[in-house]
Structure formats: structure tokens, C-alpha cells
Design an enzyme around this catalytic site. Structure first.
Site, short mmCIF file in Angstrom:
data_model
loop_
_atom_site.label_atom_id
_atom_site.label_comp_id
_atom_site.label_asym_id
_atom_site.label_seq_id
_atom_site.Cartn_x
_atom_site.Cartn_y
_atom_site.Cartn_z
N GLY A 122 0.85 -1.20 0.00
CA GLY A 122 0.00 0.00 0.00
C GLY A 122 0.88 1.24 0.00
O GLY A 122 1.96 1.24 0.59
N ARG A 171 -4.82 -8.51 -6.83
CA ARG A 171 -4.07 -9.71 -6.46
C ARG A 171 -4.59 -10.33 -5.17
O ARG A 171 -4.85 -11.53 -5.09
CB ARG A 171 -2.58 -9.37 -6.26
CG ARG A 171 -1.83 -9.05 -7.53
CD ARG A 171 -0.40 -8.66 -7.18
NE ARG A 171 -0.38 -7.37 -6.52
CZ ARG A 171 0.00 -6.24 -7.10
NH1 ARG A 171 0.41 -6.23 -8.35
NH2 ARG A 171 -0.02 -5.10 -6.43
N ASP A 200 -8.58 -5.94 10.22
CA ASP A 200 -7.13 -5.97 10.49
C ASP A 200 -6.55 -4.57 10.41
O ASP A 200 -5.37 -4.36 10.66
CB ASP A 200 -6.42 -6.89 9.48
CG ASP A 200 -4.94 -7.07 9.79
OD1 ASP A 200 -4.62 -7.22 11.00
OD2 ASP A 200 -4.10 -7.04 8.87
N HIS A 213 -3.29 -4.99 12.48
CA HIS A 213 -2.63 -4.85 11.18
C HIS A 213 -1.49 -5.86 11.01
O HIS A 213 -0.31 -5.49 10.89
CB HIS A 213 -2.12 -3.41 10.97
CG HIS A 213 -1.94 -3.07 9.51
ND1 HIS A 213 -2.08 -1.79 9.02
CD2 HIS A 213 -1.62 -3.84 8.44
CE1 HIS A 213 -1.86 -1.79 7.71
NE2 HIS A 213 -1.57 -3.03 7.34
C1 DGY Z 1 1.03 -3.21 3.13
O1 DGY Z 1 2.15 -3.64 2.78
O2 DGY Z 1 0.50 -2.26 2.57
C2 DGY Z 1 0.34 -3.89 4.26
O3 DGY Z 1 -0.74 -3.20 4.71
C3 DGY Z 1 1.29 -4.18 5.41
O4 DGY Z 1 2.14 -5.15 5.04
#
Ligand code: DGY
Length: 329
Positions: A79, A158, A272, A296
Site C-alpha cells: 500500500g 491480487r 485488520d 494490522h
Molecule cells: C502493506 O504492505 O500495505 C500492508 O498493509 C502491510 O504489510
């Protein structure tokens, strides 16, 4: 001493060892908490590369503090809503992230949340631990199962697709999805149907949020959306329809979610991700027995985190040698 590189946390052990082998002038935040903003703004001065996490906001203020020599920013996350991408690109700074590698871990955890919420795991664990476990009862702590149910996936990227394949094994018989655009390949592999968001809410027994946080998806799950979710009929307090969010907290309007839970608009929720993170222990959401909250941990397996850190390092190394980033945003 080579390039000056700021790394905003100690990273998983193998990647950390590899980082220490580099001929960098390394500046690293070594405490077990995210780097405070004022310290980040100070430490980023004069760096050539920034290895950051989703806990760091990357904006004009930070880019100004860093200075014009900054060549590459790599985030150890898939993200990137914490990054002002336009501001980074406007300065010709290369930008990298970690796609694909966390798909399985995050999809696993999404399914865990879906099962946990629909099978009343929070109440069950509490009952076992606090002495409320009485005699076996025909309807006690009954949840609902996925067999022959419809699952709505918001964002069939994905992770959404991987969640769908896992849920198929649990008996989901129909998939619908919504998003910015149709995804023909994922759609075909799941035999899913592209539907408008409202229709997805109305038809799904299980709704999973797997989309990115953007200005279009911010707060898209508000009270109006919750009101459109398939009507809950509470039999033996059974959560009949379930909402799971493993994407970003900002996609759900949290105060509206509290209201929706108070008004029994949703059977059960698995989260989460929240706003803010960490969600303070006093937050109202924790008080609902049918709201399961995790801190998370979607990508939190050692295998995945090592891979994410390595990819981030690969991005940094490529950026510093003026090569295209292997995992570029
Ligand atoms: C991301 O990588 O965006 C996840 O939310 C945390 O690994």
C-alpha cells in the site's frame, strides 16, 4: 563511505544483515516504535535514499527537508496511500514498493478474519478463558458457515483474487465483485460477476474489502452502505452477514460502523486495519462481541516480511545506481 541512506526501522534479520553489508553511510531508527515525525524530518536531511514503512507520511514537507539530492524512496509495503506520489514524481525521485510478495499472507489472514467473525471466535475464546463455558448447548455460540453463500469482493486485485480462491474451498458458491474496472482474468478464474457496489452489498453474505485506499474509496463503507447490506435475520444471535477489512482503515467510516453495529445492520465484523492505528484500547469498537479486531498483521509472517525488506533493499540499490527500480510504483 558510499551513499547516505535512511532506514526508518530495524528490518527482519536476514535483510538487516544484508543492509549492514552495504557500503552505505547508514542512518537507522533502531527503536521498537515508529520514528517520530520531528526526528524523521531531522534525520532525512541530505540522504540519497529513504527506506520507509507505511507509518511514515511522505509529503512535500519531508521531501523539502530531505533536499534535492534524494534519488530514491522505497516503502516496505504494497500500500502507498501514505505517500504523495505526485509530489515524489514531480521531483524525479524514484519510488518503489513491494507488490505480490505479501498476497498469500494477507489473503490467509483475510480468510482467518472471515472465518473468525462468522464463527464467533472472539466470544468463544472469551467464554473458554473466563469460565462462561457451560455444558455443550445446541445453539450456544452458533455462527454461520460459508457453504452455498455469496461473497462480495471489493477490489478484485491480487489479494482479492487470492482471498476468493481460498474462500471457494470453504464452500462459497457465488462471487460478485466491484471496483474501478472489470478484471477479466480474475473474474474468469473465480467465475465472478462484476456488479455495482450497491448490488454487491445487497447480495453478499460475506463482504471482503481488498481495495486500495484512494480518494474514491475513502469512507465508502458509511452508514448508507451498511444500511444496504443484505438484511440480517438474527437467529440465535447468529451473525448472518459478515464484513471483513484487511485493506486500509480509511475505507470504512468508523463512527458509522459503530452505529451500524449498534443498530444490528451487520452480523459480524473482522478488521485488520483501523483508523487510527494503533486503535486505542478504549475504543467503542472493541466492546462489540461480534467485532473481531487484529493489529494490522496481514503480512506478518517472517517469510513475507523478509521478502518485503529484501525487495525494498533491491529498490534502494537500483535507485542509487540510477537503474530502473525492479518494483516501481
Ligand atoms: C502493506 O504492505 O500495505 C500492508 O498493509 C502491510 O504489510
Amino acid at each position: 563511505m558510499g551513499f547516505k541512506v535512511l532506514v526508518t526501522r530495524i528490518i527482519p534479520p536476514k535483510a538487516q544483515a544484508r543492509l549492514l553489508e552495504q557500503n552505505f553511510e547508514l542512518v537507522q531508527w533502531d527503536q521498537d516504535s515508529s520514528i517520530p515525525r520531528n526526528v524523521l524530518l531531522e534525520k532525512v536531511k541530505g540522504v540519497d535514499a529513504l527506506f520507509c514503512l507505511l507509518t511514515e507520511k511522505i509529503d512535500d514537507e519531508l521531501l523539502d527537508a530531505a533536499g534535492p539530492q534524494l534519488k530514491v524512496i522505497a516503502t516496505m509495503s504494497v500500500g502507498y496511500d501514505h505517500i504523495d506520489v505526485a509530489a515524489v514524481k514531480a521531483r524525479n525521485i524514484k519510488l518503489g514498493y513491494t507488490p505480490d510478495v505479501l498476497t498469500d499472507a494477507t489473503a490467509d489472514l483475510t480468510v482467518l478474519l472471515a472465518l473468525g467473525a462468522s464463527r464467533r471466535i472472539k466470544e468463544s475464546i472469551r467464554a473458554a478463558e473466563n469460565g462462561a463455558w457451560g455444558k455443550w448447548g445446541p445453539t450456544w455460540l452458533c455462527g454461520s458457515q460459508f457453504t452455498h453463500k455469496t461473497c462480495g469482493i471489493v477490489g478484485l486485485g491480487r489479494i482479492g483474487e487470492a482471498v476468493g480462491h481460498r474462500l471457494k474451498a470453504f464452500g462459497i458458491s457465488r462471487f460478485v465483485y466491484s471496483g474501478r474496472s472489470k478484471k477479466p482474468e480474475a473474474e474468469a478464474s473465480l467465475n465472478a460477476e462484476f456488479v455495482p457496489f450497491d448490488e454487491l452489498l445487497q447480495q453478499s453474505d460475506l463482504v471482503v474489502i481488498c481495495c486500495a485506499l484512494t480518494k474514491d474509496t475513502q469512507n465508502m463503507f458509511n452508514y448508507e452502505a451498511f444500511s444496504k447490506m443484505k438484511n440480517t435475520v438474527l437467529i440465535y444471535e447468529t451473525p448472518l452477514q459478515v464484513l471483513v477489512n484487511s485493506a486500509r482503515g480509511g475505507i470504512v467510516h468508523q463512527d458509522d460502523l459503530v452505529r451500524a453495529l449498534e443498530d444490528d445492520l451487520i452480523g459480524a465484523v473482522g478488521l485488520d486495519v483501523t483508523t487510527p492505528e494503533p486503535l486505542p484500547p478504549s475504543h467503542k469498537l472493541y466492546s462489540f462481541p461480534n467485532c473481531l479486531i487484529l493489529p494490522h498483521v496481514g503480512s506478518a509472517t517472517m517469510e513475507t516480511r523478509e521478502n518485503m525488506a529484501n525487495m525494498t533493499l533491491e529498490n534502494i540499490l537500483a535507485g542509487l545506481s540510477d537503474k530502473p527500480l525492479p518494483y516501481s510504483i
